[in-house]
Enzyme design. Structure first.
Site, PDB file in Angstrom:
ATOM      1  N   HIS A  61      -2.530  -3.339 -11.130  1.00 38.34           N
ATOM      2  CA  HIS A  61      -2.448  -2.932  -9.724  1.00 38.34           C
ATOM      3  C   HIS A  61      -1.986  -1.480  -9.616  1.00 38.34           C
ATOM      4  CE1 HIS A  61      -1.379  -3.461  -5.391  1.00 38.34           C
ATOM      5  NE2 HIS A  61      -0.402  -2.631  -5.700  1.00 38.34           N
ATOM      6  N   GLU A  62      -0.990  -1.100 -10.415  1.00 39.50           N
ATOM      7  CA  GLU A  62      -0.497   0.279 -10.367  1.00 39.50           C
ATOM      8  C   GLU A  62      -1.532   1.260 -10.910  1.00 39.50           C
ATOM      9  OE1 GLU A  62       2.030   0.893  -8.673  1.00 39.50           O
ATOM     10  OE2 GLU A  62       2.762  -1.153  -8.499  1.00 39.50           O
ATOM     11  N   HIS A  77      -4.031   2.044  -8.201  1.00 39.55           N
ATOM     12  CA  HIS A  77      -3.615   3.052  -7.221  1.00 39.55           C
ATOM     13  C   HIS A  77      -3.997   4.450  -7.694  1.00 39.55           C
ATOM     14  CE1 HIS A  77      -1.546   0.832  -4.154  1.00 39.55           C
ATOM     15  NE2 HIS A  77      -0.686   0.276  -4.980  1.00 39.55           N
ATOM     16  N   GLU A 115      -3.024  -1.171  -0.667  1.00 43.20           N
ATOM     17  CA  GLU A 115      -2.484  -2.271  -1.458  1.00 43.20           C
ATOM     18  C   GLU A 115      -3.548  -3.334  -1.705  1.00 43.20           C
ATOM     19  OE1 GLU A 115       0.496  -2.546  -2.949  1.00 43.20           O
ATOM     20  OE2 GLU A 115       0.841  -0.486  -2.301  1.00 43.20           O
TER      21      GLU A 115
END
Length: 263
Positions: free
Chosen positions: A125-126, A129, A187
């Site tokens: 997920h990071e 980003h 997100e």
């Protein structure tokens, strides 16, 4: 007021010229140079390492193992970034990503993420980003919003206490109507990209659901979704479930199964 008319046209032209596309095909506004943001990310990461105590070597090896398996699945032009991950001693179940590929994970999150697959959901997920240039988009959106409010203030001749009060209300409307929802879209997009990435790397994407169930159990109360910069845990789980069939197909096709020892 003619000059404000030209300023508005100039702002619109700048906005149109800076439109790009995210990995999911969503239109983006990116006004800032990636090189500048990457430098700021490196400086912020250095500051984090000075301000927060580092976790033990076993925790660092664990996070590095997961991150390496994920980064190995990226295309060459993305894999060649200066990807770095550090584990910090903190009870907060949190992680972050900075422009340039700098990532941090707190030991509190390692307690919530019960295995390598759940940790991979966080790290992927990071990474997402960074891949989607969300920091650039966030800064650009805030800049464009402030420019728009400034033009509106000048064009309307809003002066004095009444004008300031109205501009304050407009600013609050921008915060909750534009900036926060934009962050929630980041997100949700990072959840989708991260789910695909972890599956491609051989981590079980179903672990992302278990992770957010754990986060929900550990997190306590949350603000209303419309006031939050993040979707609610239930919204995240629903979004992940909607993508799960596709992610499981990618997982079955993955050529490896990582083995990262949890400390």
């Amino acid at each position: 007021m003619r000059w404000t008319h030209y300023l508005a046209i100039g702002t619109l032209s700048l906005t149109l010229a800076a439109c790009t596309t995210s990995p999911t095909g969503r239109s983006q506004l990116t006004l800032v140079s990636d090189a500048q943001l990457n430098q700021m990310g490196a400086q912020a990461f250095e500051q984090y390492q000075q301000d927060l105590p580092a976790a033990n070597a076993a925790a660092q090896r664990y996070a590095q193992c997961v991150a390496d398996a994920l980064v190995a699945e990226l295309p060459d032009n993305q894999r060649d970034q200066n990807w770095q991950i550090r584990v910090f001693e903190s009870e907060q179940a949190n992680a972050f990503a900075l422009p340039g590929g700098y990532m941090g994970v707190n030991t509190g999150l390692l307690e919530v993420a019960e295995n390598q697959d759940q940790l991979a959901a966080v790290v992927a997920h990071e990474i997402a980003h960074v891949l989607a240039r969300h920091a650039n988009e966030r800064v650009s959106t805030e800049t464009a919003t402030k420019m728009g409010l400034s033009v509106l203030s000048s064009a309307s001749g809003l002066q004095g206490a009444g004008g300031q009060q109205l501009m304050g209300a407009l600013g609050l409307g921008a915060q909750y109507g534009i900036l926060l929802p934009f962050s929630r879209s980041h997100e949700s997009e990072a959840d989708v990209i991260g789910l695909q990435l972890m599956a491609d790397a051989g981590f079980d994407p179903r672990a992302s659901l278990a992770l957010w169930e754990n986060m929900s159990a550990a997190g306590g109360g949350q603000p209303p979704a419309w006031m939050s910069t993040h979707p609610s845990h239930g919204q995240r789980i629903g979004g992940l479930q909607a993508q799960m069939d596709s992610a499981l197909a990618r997982y079955q096709q993955a050529g490896q199964r990582p083995s990262c020892a949890r400390p």
